[in-house]
Scaffold this motif. Sequence first.
Motif, PDB file in Angstrom:
ATOM      1  N   ALA A 128       0.848  -1.183   0.000  1.00 13.91           N
ATOM      2  CA  ALA A 128       0.000   0.000   0.000  1.00 13.91           C
ATOM      3  C   ALA A 128       0.888   1.239   0.000  1.00 13.91           C
ATOM      4  CB  ALA A 128      -0.901  -0.012   1.227  1.00 13.91           C
ATOM      5  N   PRO A 129       0.370   2.371  -0.442  1.00 10.57           N
ATOM      6  CA  PRO A 129       1.158   3.611  -0.416  1.00 10.57           C
ATOM      7  C   PRO A 129       1.621   3.932   1.000  1.00 10.57           C
ATOM      8  CG  PRO A 129      -0.880   3.929  -1.656  1.00 10.57           C
ATOM      9  CD  PRO A 129      -0.950   2.574  -1.034  1.00 10.57           C
ATOM     10  N   ALA A 130       2.676   4.713   1.099  1.00  9.81           N
ATOM     11  CA  ALA A 130       3.301   4.997   2.393  1.00  9.81           C
ATOM     12  C   ALA A 130       2.331   5.595   3.401  1.00  9.81           C
ATOM     13  CB  ALA A 130       4.496   5.926   2.195  1.00  9.81           C
ATOM     14  N   GLY A 131       1.422   6.442   2.996  1.00 12.29           N
ATOM     15  CA  GLY A 131       0.512   7.093   3.929  1.00 12.29           C
ATOM     16  C   GLY A 131      -0.786   6.337   4.158  1.00 12.29           C
ATOM     17  N   ALA A 132      -0.886   5.105   3.683  1.00  7.83           N
ATOM     18  CA  ALA A 132      -2.135   4.345   3.793  1.00  7.83           C
ATOM     19  C   ALA A 132      -2.400   3.946   5.239  1.00  7.83           C
ATOM     20  CB  ALA A 132      -2.063   3.106   2.918  1.00  7.83           C
ATOM     21  N   SER A 133      -3.668   3.722   5.535  1.00 10.92           N
ATOM     22  CA  SER A 133      -4.036   3.302   6.886  1.00 10.92           C
ATOM     23  C   SER A 133      -3.542   1.877   7.138  1.00 10.92           C
ATOM     24  CB  SER A 133      -5.551   3.354   7.054  1.00 10.92           C
ATOM     25  OG  SER A 133      -6.151   2.332   6.282  1.00 10.92           O
ATOM     26  N   ARG A 134      -3.458   1.526   8.413  1.00 12.71           N
ATOM     27  CA  ARG A 134      -2.999   0.189   8.790  1.00 12.71           C
ATOM     28  C   ARG A 134      -3.922  -0.877   8.198  1.00 12.71           C
ATOM     29  NH1 ARG A 134      -1.348  -0.771  14.764  1.00 12.71           N
ATOM     30  NH2 ARG A 134       0.432   0.320  13.944  1.00 12.71           N
ATOM     31  N   LEU A 135      -5.227  -0.622   8.220  1.00 11.09           N
ATOM     32  CA  LEU A 135      -6.177  -1.591   7.679  1.00 11.09           C
ATOM     33  C   LEU A 135      -5.925  -1.829   6.183  1.00 11.09           C
ATOM     34  CD1 LEU A 135      -8.613  -3.361   8.285  1.00 11.09           C
ATOM     35  CD2 LEU A 135     -10.080  -1.408   7.740  1.00 11.09           C
ATOM     36  N   ARG A 136      -5.653  -0.772   5.453  1.00  8.86           N
ATOM     37  CA  ARG A 136      -5.369  -0.912   4.020  1.00  8.86           C
ATOM     38  C   ARG A 136      -4.045  -1.644   3.791  1.00  8.86           C
ATOM     39  NH1 ARG A 136      -4.879   3.742  -0.562  1.00  8.86           N
ATOM     40  NH2 ARG A 136      -4.554   2.311  -2.278  1.00  8.86           N
ATOM     41  N   ARG A 137      -3.053  -1.402   4.664  1.00  2.00           N
ATOM     42  CA  ARG A 137      -1.759  -2.060   4.503  1.00  2.00           C
ATOM     43  C   ARG A 137      -1.845  -3.558   4.735  1.00  2.00           C
ATOM     44  NH1 ARG A 137       0.316   2.484   7.617  1.00  2.00           N
ATOM     45  NH2 ARG A 137       0.429   1.069   9.389  1.00  2.00           N
ATOM     46  N   ILE A 138      -2.715  -3.999   5.635  1.00  3.49           N
ATOM     47  CA  ILE A 138      -2.796  -5.438   5.915  1.00  3.49           C
ATOM     48  C   ILE A 138      -3.845  -6.143   5.060  1.00  3.49           C
ATOM     49  CG2 ILE A 138      -1.919  -5.165   8.259  1.00  3.49           C
ATOM     50  CD1 ILE A 138      -4.795  -5.672   9.238  1.00  3.49           C
ATOM     51  N   ALA A 139      -4.462  -5.435   4.129  1.00  2.94           N
ATOM     52  CA  ALA A 139      -5.509  -6.034   3.297  1.00  2.94           C
ATOM     53  C   ALA A 139      -4.961  -7.165   2.420  1.00  2.94           C
ATOM     54  CB  ALA A 139      -6.179  -4.965   2.436  1.00  2.94           C
ATOM     55  N   VAL A 154       5.474 -12.747   9.508  1.00  2.00           N
ATOM     56  CA  VAL A 154       6.471 -11.681   9.342  1.00  2.00           C
ATOM     57  C   VAL A 154       5.945 -10.627   8.366  1.00  2.00           C
ATOM     58  CG1 VAL A 154       8.779 -11.165   8.422  1.00  2.00           C
ATOM     59  CG2 VAL A 154       8.443 -13.116   9.951  1.00  2.00           C
ATOM     60  N   TRP A 155       5.343 -11.080   7.280  1.00  3.67           N
ATOM     61  CA  TRP A 155       4.776 -10.171   6.281  1.00  3.67           C
ATOM     62  C   TRP A 155       3.694  -9.296   6.909  1.00  3.67           C
ATOM     63  CZ3 TRP A 155       0.999 -12.100   2.001  1.00  3.67           C
ATOM     64  CH2 TRP A 155       0.723 -11.074   1.101  1.00  3.67           C
ATOM     65  N   LEU A 156       2.790  -9.907   7.678  1.00  4.16           N
ATOM     66  CA  LEU A 156       1.706  -9.155   8.301  1.00  4.16           C
ATOM     67  C   LEU A 156       2.248  -8.095   9.265  1.00  4.16           C
ATOM     68  CD1 LEU A 156      -1.387  -8.857   8.734  1.00  4.16           C
ATOM     69  CD2 LEU A 156      -1.115 -10.398  10.669  1.00  4.16           C
ATOM     70  N   VAL A 157       3.189  -8.468  10.109  1.00  6.96           N
ATOM     71  CA  VAL A 157       3.755  -7.526  11.078  1.00  6.96           C
ATOM     72  C   VAL A 157       4.464  -6.384  10.366  1.00  6.96           C
ATOM     73  CG1 VAL A 157       5.512  -7.274  12.879  1.00  6.96           C
ATOM     74  CG2 VAL A 157       3.914  -9.201  12.947  1.00  6.96           C
ATOM     75  N   ARG A 158       5.244  -6.705   9.338  1.00  4.99           N
ATOM     76  CA  ARG A 158       5.966  -5.653   8.618  1.00  4.99           C
ATOM     77  C   ARG A 158       4.989  -4.717   7.900  1.00  4.99           C
ATOM     78  NH1 ARG A 158      11.308  -5.572   8.250  1.00  4.99           N
ATOM     79  NH2 ARG A 158      11.232  -4.434   6.294  1.00  4.99           N
ATOM     80  N   GLU A 159       3.947  -5.267   7.295  1.00  6.03           N
ATOM     81  CA  GLU A 159       2.960  -4.409   6.623  1.00  6.03           C
ATOM     82  C   GLU A 159       2.226  -3.532   7.627  1.00  6.03           C
ATOM     83  OE1 GLU A 159       2.211  -3.643   3.498  1.00  6.03           O
ATOM     84  OE2 GLU A 159       3.717  -4.974   2.677  1.00  6.03           O
ATOM     85  N   ALA A 160       1.884  -4.090   8.778  1.00  5.23           N
ATOM     86  CA  ALA A 160       1.191  -3.301   9.800  1.00  5.23           C
ATOM     87  C   ALA A 160       2.056  -2.140  10.274  1.00  5.23           C
ATOM     88  CB  ALA A 160       0.805  -4.189  10.979  1.00  5.23           C
ATOM     89  N   ARG A 161       3.367  -2.309  10.262  1.00  6.90           N
ATOM     90  CA  ARG A 161       4.296  -1.256  10.667  1.00  6.90           C
ATOM     91  C   ARG A 161       4.665  -0.328   9.518  1.00  6.90           C
ATOM     92  NH1 ARG A 161       8.396  -4.833  14.410  1.00  6.90           N
ATOM     93  NH2 ARG A 161       6.932  -5.127  16.115  1.00  6.90           N
ATOM     94  N   GLY A 162       4.157  -0.621   8.315  1.00  8.91           N
ATOM     95  CA  GLY A 162       4.446   0.224   7.161  1.00  8.91           C
ATOM     96  C   GLY A 162       5.761  -0.085   6.481  1.00  8.91           C
ATOM     97  N   LYS A 163       6.329  -1.257   6.744  1.00  3.99           N
ATOM     98  CA  LYS A 163       7.595  -1.665   6.115  1.00  3.99           C
ATOM     99  C   LYS A 163       7.305  -2.864   5.220  1.00  3.99           C
ATOM    100  CE  LYS A 163      10.144  -0.400  10.242  1.00  3.99           C
ATOM    101  NZ  LYS A 163      10.966  -0.907  11.333  1.00  3.99           N
ATOM    102  N   PRO A 164       7.513  -2.738   3.911  1.00  8.06           N
ATOM    103  CA  PRO A 164       7.231  -3.869   3.024  1.00  8.06           C
ATOM    104  C   PRO A 164       8.193  -5.039   3.265  1.00  8.06           C
ATOM    105  CG  PRO A 164       8.307  -2.118   1.807  1.00  8.06           C
ATOM    106  CD  PRO A 164       8.021  -1.583   3.185  1.00  8.06           C
TER     107      PRO A 164
END
Length: 170
Positions: free
Chosen positions: A35-46, A126-136
């Motif tokens: 997701a884009p850098a400024g996306a919400s956490r919910l959008r990042r973990i989608a 690991v993927w989920l945690v990194r996405e939730a933190r905004g790190k791909p």
Amino acid sequence: MSGDNHRVDASPNPAPAAPGAPGAPSGPPPLFPTAPAGASRLRRIAVPAGVLAAVAGAFGYVATVDPNQPGHYPVCPLLRFTGVYCPGCGGLRSAHAFAHGDLAAAFGANALAVAGYALFAVLWAVWLVREARGKPLRFALRPVHWWGIGALLLVFTVVRNLPFGSALAP
């Protein structure tokens, strides 16, 4: 002649920086779309949530449609025509047993598949945690890694088809 020989590019979408250049992202490209850098956490973990839903759906299907009953799934062509077990032979029976909580039967059907389930679970977490933190999630497998995976599959295939490795046969 004018002294203005330089050109200013004011385009709204500048080209991405070349790898290794200042401002370029470090490391390999993201493994999955991010997701884009400024996306919400919910959008990042989608995307990780969607992948988990698809995997859960596949396991749910295999859990309800028993691969031990003939006619539900196609027969492995390598086994049918040569009598040789491929690395995936027994994978559906393994997934069925795993979905029902019978780990001994899952290992007996295909131990490599069960190891794959565990590897998937770790990588997904690991993927989920990194996405939730905004790190791909970024990692790259070098050719030596791919050769190692191929060698593991080859050894597993050969051993499960030999008399002393019959415990690995489905």
